[in-house]
Motif scaffolding. Structure first.
Motif, PDB file in Angstrom:
ATOM      1  N   HIS A 259       0.873  -1.170   0.000  1.00 12.84           N
ATOM      2  CA  HIS A 259       0.000   0.000   0.000  1.00 12.84           C
ATOM      3  C   HIS A 259       0.918   1.230   0.000  1.00 12.84           C
ATOM      4  N   ASP A 260       1.520   1.502  -1.164  1.00 10.59           N
ATOM      5  CA  ASP A 260       2.616   2.467  -1.240  1.00 10.59           C
ATOM      6  C   ASP A 260       2.201   3.896  -0.899  1.00 10.59           C
ATOM      7  N   ASP A 261       1.016   4.303  -1.319  1.00 13.54           N
ATOM      8  CA  ASP A 261       0.582   5.673  -1.013  1.00 13.54           C
ATOM      9  C   ASP A 261       0.437   5.883   0.491  1.00 13.54           C
ATOM     10  N   ALA A 262      -0.162   4.899   1.161  1.00 10.14           N
ATOM     11  CA  ALA A 262      -0.308   4.991   2.619  1.00 10.14           C
ATOM     12  C   ALA A 262       1.065   4.968   3.288  1.00 10.14           C
TER      13      ALA A 262
ATOM     14  N   GLY B 299      13.057   6.916  -0.561  1.00 10.32           N
ATOM     15  CA  GLY B 299      13.923   6.927  -1.734  1.00 10.32           C
ATOM     16  C   GLY B 299      13.646   5.739  -2.637  1.00 10.32           C
ATOM     17  N   TYR B 300      13.517   4.552  -2.028  1.00  8.96           N
ATOM     18  CA  TYR B 300      13.214   3.360  -2.821  1.00  8.96           C
ATOM     19  C   TYR B 300      11.862   3.487  -3.530  1.00  8.96           C
ATOM     20  N   LEU B 301      10.876   4.015  -2.826  1.00  9.79           N
ATOM     21  CA  LEU B 301       9.549   4.149  -3.422  1.00  9.79           C
ATOM     22  C   LEU B 301       9.562   5.098  -4.616  1.00  9.79           C
ATOM     23  N   PHE B 302      10.267   6.229  -4.477  1.00  5.49           N
ATOM     24  CA  PHE B 302      10.333   7.177  -5.596  1.00  5.49           C
ATOM     25  C   PHE B 302      11.195   6.622  -6.739  1.00  5.49           C
TER      26      PHE B 302
ATOM     27  N   ALA C 147      13.831  10.682  -5.361  1.00  5.34           N
ATOM     28  CA  ALA C 147      14.555   9.561  -4.751  1.00  5.34           C
ATOM     29  C   ALA C 147      15.911  10.032  -4.242  1.00  5.34           C
ATOM     30  N   ARG C 148      16.616  10.785  -5.080  1.00  3.82           N
ATOM     31  CA  ARG C 148      17.935  11.287  -4.690  1.00  3.82           C
ATOM     32  C   ARG C 148      17.832  12.188  -3.456  1.00  3.82           C
ATOM     33  N   GLU C 149      16.787  12.990  -3.420  1.00  5.22           N
ATOM     34  CA  GLU C 149      16.567  13.904  -2.283  1.00  5.22           C
ATOM     35  C   GLU C 149      16.445  13.125  -0.982  1.00  5.22           C
ATOM     36  N   PHE C 150      15.675  12.040  -1.015  1.00  3.81           N
ATOM     37  CA  PHE C 150      15.466  11.276   0.221  1.00  3.81           C
ATOM     38  C   PHE C 150      16.685  10.429   0.584  1.00  3.81           C
ATOM     39  N   PHE C 151      17.394   9.881  -0.398  1.00  2.94           N
ATOM     40  CA  PHE C 151      18.615   9.136  -0.087  1.00  2.94           C
ATOM     41  C   PHE C 151      19.643  10.048   0.586  1.00  2.94           C
ATOM     42  N   LYS C 152      19.778  11.277   0.074  1.00  2.00           N
ATOM     43  CA  LYS C 152      20.723  12.223   0.674  1.00  2.00           C
ATOM     44  C   LYS C 152      20.279  12.613   2.084  1.00  2.00           C
TER      45      LYS C 152
ATOM     46  N   LEU D 224      22.410   5.753  -4.623  1.00  2.00           N
ATOM     47  CA  LEU D 224      22.854   6.985  -5.291  1.00  2.00           C
ATOM     48  C   LEU D 224      23.888   6.702  -6.371  1.00  2.00           C
ATOM     49  N   ASN D 225      24.826   5.812  -6.079  1.00  2.00           N
ATOM     50  CA  ASN D 225      25.854   5.472  -7.063  1.00  2.00           C
ATOM     51  C   ASN D 225      25.250   4.821  -8.300  1.00  2.00           C
ATOM     52  N   ARG D 226      24.296   3.926  -8.103  1.00  2.00           N
ATOM     53  CA  ARG D 226      23.671   3.260  -9.253  1.00  2.00           C
ATOM     54  C   ARG D 226      22.802   4.218 -10.055  1.00  2.00           C
ATOM     55  N   MET D 227      22.161   5.151  -9.382  1.00  2.00           N
ATOM     56  CA  MET D 227      21.362   6.153 -10.110  1.00  2.00           C
ATOM     57  C   MET D 227      22.260   7.048 -10.940  1.00  2.00           C
ATOM     58  N   LYS D 228      23.437   7.380 -10.412  1.00  2.00           N
ATOM     59  CA  LYS D 228      24.383   8.241 -11.113  1.00  2.00           C
ATOM     60  C   LYS D 228      24.846   7.571 -12.411  1.00  2.00           C
ATOM     61  N   LYS D 229      24.994   6.231 -12.349  1.00  2.00           N
ATOM     62  CA  LYS D 229      25.482   5.510 -13.529  1.00  2.00           C
ATOM     63  C   LYS D 229      24.353   5.188 -14.498  1.00  2.00           C
TER      64      LYS D 229
END
Length: 429
Positions: free
Chosen positions: A354-357, A385-388, A397-402, A424-429
């Motif tokens: 129930h991701d929204d909740a 971060g994972y959800l976004f 996602a990056r905002e919440f990971f940071k 973050l590293n995987r998103m960067k790549k």
């Protein structure tokens, strides 16, 4: 395995058996004997690809052992030697499959190093990436080579623990186990089922292994605590404590034994067990550090929230929801309990998709907790971060990971920081 070179094969198998026994038992009485055997197996100036593979593997295996026994400088030295030999072998013999298992592990380990330590890797000429490592493991894992099964096991463990794909990896190893009676496969699959909140599936894999290694009793204690079988959990934790020769996970096992007594409405025995937990083992691994922190500050007091926590961790969602729905806000006196209530709500909704909740409750946790030194807000940020990231919104996602990285001095900082940095590293790549 390695052509007709029986000596090389014998050294590989002997070294691997020694290392696995040391890592699983942490028995200090075996350490000196096995270290001497390791040194006797070593040789200089490897020339053939088989010799290079063996030397790289033994150095990497013992890097793990030295790290486990607290010898960080020795671990770093042998890791560097393993990297140098393995990469040279892959470069000189690109069609030689066995070395892909070694370089795959090395690439992943280097690729997972936090960015702020990259200068250290550069200083020693060590470079790697998680994707390249997984590619190497997949190459040998999809072959008919005798090391293919070991490579698939390593790839699944990396996917589960580094990339947070534990559910998929557990199922994959379980399927492999249907045609392979390997105890290592069964234990690895069980650990991933526990990590992915599917603890019930771990039980039939663990029970046949109870006499193989003491850590199995620790895992069973975890599952039984999550399932609510507190008396059986106490027995499993005690069996682990009695038979384990190492010092890791002992403090946590004693602490959770105390929790089980508390959940069985026996506060006197719980208090005496908590006192023993304070003196037991070390606080090197994260579970022990968390137990030590709790024991030295404020013990959990809300029985319902304790039950919900472990039921949710194990994937016993219906039980968790029934308990949580009965918790009245008026019962939550401390700020920590109020924050934890919404955190448990978030974890439950997230676990049941129930991701929204889940987002609403995670945000409430972040807002309520502020800068308190609890892990609720940092992990809420990580999960947001994972959800976004799942939704394809990389900016949020990056905002919440940071933000997850910005929290200081909470008990799961190493684990949460590592997961956020990897994402973050995987998103960067």
């Amino acid at each position: 395995m390695l052509g007709t070179q029986q000596t090389i094969e014998a050294k590989y198998v002997g070294s691997l058996n020694d290392v696995l026994e040391l890592l699983l038992t942490e028995d200090p009485s075996l350490y000196n004997t096995y270290e001497q055997s390791f040194e006797e197996r070593l040789f200089k100036n490897p020339k053939t690809p088989d010799e290079k593979f063996l030397l790289a593997e033994m150095n990497l295996q013992w890097a793990f052992v030295y790290l486990k026994f607290g010898h960080e400088l020795d671990a770093a030295s042998h890791f560097r030697d393993a990297y140098k030999i393995a990469m040279e072998c892959r470069r000189k013999f690109p069609l030689y499959l066995p070395i892909r298992k070694t370089t795959g592990m090395l690439e992943v380990m280097v690729g997972a190093v936090p960015e702020k330590y990259n200068w250290v890797m550069d200083l020693f000429g060590i470079h790697g990436s998680i994707d390249n490592g997984l590619s190497d493991l997949a190459m040998i894992g999809s072959s008919q080579h005798e090391l293919a099964g070991e490579a698939r096991l390593l790839k699944a463990m990396i996917s589960g623990y580094v990339l947070q794909q534990a559910a998929v990896s557990a199922a994959e190893l379980d399927r492999q186990g249907e045609s392979d009676s390997s105890k290592a496969l069964a234990l690895a699959a069980a650990s991933l089922y526990i990590k992915s909140a599917q603890s019930e599936k771990a039980i039939p894999l663990l029970i046949p292994l109870r006499k193989v290694t003491p850590i199995v009793n620790y895992f069973l204690g975890e599952v039984l605590l999550q399932r609510g079988d507190y008396a059986d959990a106490i027995n499993s934790y005690k069996n682990f404590i009695k038979t384990y020769r190492g010092s890791n996970n002992l403090k946590d096992a004693w602490f959770k034994t105390g929790l089980c007594h508390l959940l069985l409405n026996d506060p006197t025995r719980a208090d005496s067990t908590f006192a023993m937990a304070k003196e037991a083992g070390d606080d090197i691994v994260e579970a022990d550090r968390s137990a030590a922190r709790t024991l030295s500050t404020e013990l959990p007091s809300n029985i319902a929230l304790i039950k919900v926590r472990y039921a949710t961790d194990g994937g016993y969602y219906e039980k968790a929801r029934l308990i949580l729905d009965k918790v009245a806000q008026s019962e939550l006196v401390r700020k920590k309990d109020k924050v934890e209530y919404f955190y448990r709500r978030a974890r439950l909704e997230h676990g049941t998709r129930h991701d929204d909740a889940a987002r609403l409750f995670y945000q409430q946790v972040i807002d309520m907790a502020g800068t308190e030194p609890w892990y609720f807000a940092p992990n809420a940020c990580l999960q947001m971060g994972y959800l976004f990231m799942q939704d394809g919104d990389q900016a949020r996602a990056r905002e919440f990971f940071k933000k997850a990285l910005s929290y200081k001095n909470h008990e799961y900082k190493n684990s949460i920081d590592s997961k956020a940095k990897t994402a973050l590293n995987r998103m960067k790549k």
